[in-house]
Design an enzyme around this catalytic site. Structure first.
Site, mmCIF file in Angstrom:
data_model
loop_
_atom_site.group_PDB
_atom_site.id
_atom_site.type_symbol
_atom_site.label_atom_id
_atom_site.label_comp_id
_atom_site.label_asym_id
_atom_site.label_seq_id
_atom_site.Cartn_x
_atom_site.Cartn_y
_atom_site.Cartn_z
ATOM 1 C CE LYS A 179 0.927 1.385 4.355
ATOM 2 N NZ LYS A 179 1.462 2.785 4.965
ATOM 3 C CG ASP B 130 -0.817 -0.184 8.119
ATOM 4 O OD1 ASP B 130 -1.605 0.768 8.320
ATOM 5 O OD2 ASP B 130 0.211 0.044 7.938
HETATM 6 O O1 C5P Z 1 -0.636 -1.623 14.715
HETATM 7 P P1 C5P Z 1 0.770 -1.636 14.290
HETATM 8 O O2 C5P Z 1 1.515 -3.002 14.987
HETATM 9 O O3 C5P Z 1 1.319 -1.764 13.001
HETATM 10 O O4 C5P Z 1 1.617 -0.394 14.857
HETATM 11 C C1 C5P Z 1 2.952 -0.526 15.164
HETATM 12 C C2 C5P Z 1 3.284 0.794 15.960
HETATM 13 O O5 C5P Z 1 2.751 2.098 15.104
HETATM 14 C C3 C5P Z 1 2.352 0.867 17.353
HETATM 15 O O6 C5P Z 1 2.765 0.389 18.359
HETATM 16 C C4 C5P Z 1 2.412 2.674 17.115
HETATM 17 O O7 C5P Z 1 3.477 3.085 17.908
HETATM 18 C C5 C5P Z 1 2.482 3.107 15.815
HETATM 19 N N1 C5P Z 1 0.996 3.517 15.484
HETATM 20 C C6 C5P Z 1 0.251 4.489 16.053
HETATM 21 N N2 C5P Z 1 -0.691 4.927 15.611
HETATM 22 C C7 C5P Z 1 -1.326 4.171 14.399
HETATM 23 C C8 C5P Z 1 -0.684 3.017 14.054
HETATM 24 C C9 C5P Z 1 0.456 2.629 14.572
HETATM 25 O O8 C5P Z 1 0.972 5.146 16.702
HETATM 26 N N3 C5P Z 1 -2.619 4.503 14.357
#
Ligand code: C5P
Length: 307
Positions: A10, A138
């Site tokens: 993406k 994601d």
């Molecule tokens: O959800 P995911 O594991 O991909 O997110 C990784 C990190 O990215 C989270 O722990 C957070 O620190 C950051 N993040 C965020 N806000 C989001 C998505 C991700 O702060 N909407």
């Protein structure tokens, strides 16, 4: 028997970032756009959950349980009460690793679909989307593909209308950037600017109507004007050399350049496929990136490959 699932990378046409929430995430207005740069995940029967990987970045892909593909297999098995799941997952990796194109999330989504087919589970899509959201912000979009607005931390999806095909170029950097580190840098820059960085300071972002109209109209010039990434300043602060990459692409004729998600991959929108091929060649020759790929979208999400 084996099942191969193809899953897209993406780019975020818009990444509006709200303030830091109490749970450590940020509320987003995230316009996900699936492009034809894709990984493949092949599931075959095995003992326990094991992984292998091929591709230019294979040496930096973790093959333990930190890989979202392995976690996806275990989560799906647990959801269905399978005590002893057996699968080997082979990842053919084309999406840059830690590149801001959701490659790890794509492999998680592909593993859900591949294991579901291999184990004959027929899990309904809404359930797969819930499991995907547990794996990461994601992952649900990688199941859906196309173009969608992601709210909340990115996992609450609304498919968006889009006309025609858009042509993109992606410049791959040497080495990745950590997504949490880029979000933290975004908070730090906001704090330094004196605007505050929590969700009480920063308004909840919304999708830009001009960007939505450009997508619905299939208008690359209007889309180029509307592309926006609130994480770009943070990615550039951590990796200042990305400014040279962005400039090399626009100098070569791209309509617009932006950092893809949390970076360090840079994305370029072009007016047609021919310009995309030219911009990719110019970027490869520029010395400002490791390599560059011309591609297009939108494309569907994780699907079982037939034939
Ligand atoms: O959800 P995911 O594991 O991909 O997110 C990784 C990190 O990215 C989270 O722990 C957070 O620190 C950051 N993040 C965020 N806000 C989001 C998505 C991700 O702060 N909407």
């Amino acid at each position: 028997m084996s099942v191969t699932v193809r899953v897209p990378a993406k780019v975020n046409a818009q990444l509006g970032v709200g303030g830091l929430r109490a749970d450590g995430f940020h509320d987003l207005a995230n316009v996900f756009f699936a492009v034809a740069l894709a990984d493949e995940v092949t599931a075959t029967p095995g003992e326990g959950v094991t992984l292998s990987c091929e591709g230019p970045d294979a040496h930096v892909v973790p093959l333990d349980d930190s890989n979202l593909a392995a976690r996806a297999a275990r989560l799906l098995a647990a959801h269905h009460g399978l005590a002893d799941p057996g699968v080997h997952l082979h990842i053919t990796k084309a999406i840059p690793v830690a590149g801001g194109m959701a490659g790890g999330s794509a492999d998680g989504a592909a593993a859900l679909v591949a294991c579901d087919a291999l184990w004959g589970l027929d899990t309904p899509l809404p359930v797969l989307l819930e499991l995907a959201a547990e794996l990461g912000s994601d992952v649900p979009f990688a199941l859906l593909g196309g173009v969608a607005l992601g709210r909340g931390r990115g996992e609450i999806l609304e498919p968006l209308p889009v006309a025609g095909t858009f042509h993109w170029v992606f410049a791959v950097a040497d080495g990745g950037l950590s997504t949490p580190a880029v979000f933290r840098e975004c908070d730090r820059l906001r704090s330094e600017a004196g605007t505050g960085f929590t969700d009480t300071d920063v308004p909840t972002p919304d999708a830009d109507p001009a960007l939505l109209a450009a997508l619905a109209d299939g208008d690359p010039v209007a889309l180029a004007d509307a592309l926006a990434n609130d994480l770009q300043a943070a990615a550039l602060s951590l990796r200042p050399a990305l400014a040279d990459t962005l400039r090399a692409g626009t100098d070569a004729g791209a309509l617009a350049a932006l950092v893809s998600g949390s970076g360090p991959t840079c994305a370029f929108l072009t007016k047609d496929a021919e310009t995309a091929a030219h911009v990719a060649a110019a970027l490869r020759a520029s010395g400002t990136c490791r390599t560059a790929h011309a591609t297009h979208g939108p494309v569907p999400g994780a699907v079982v490959r037939t034939g």
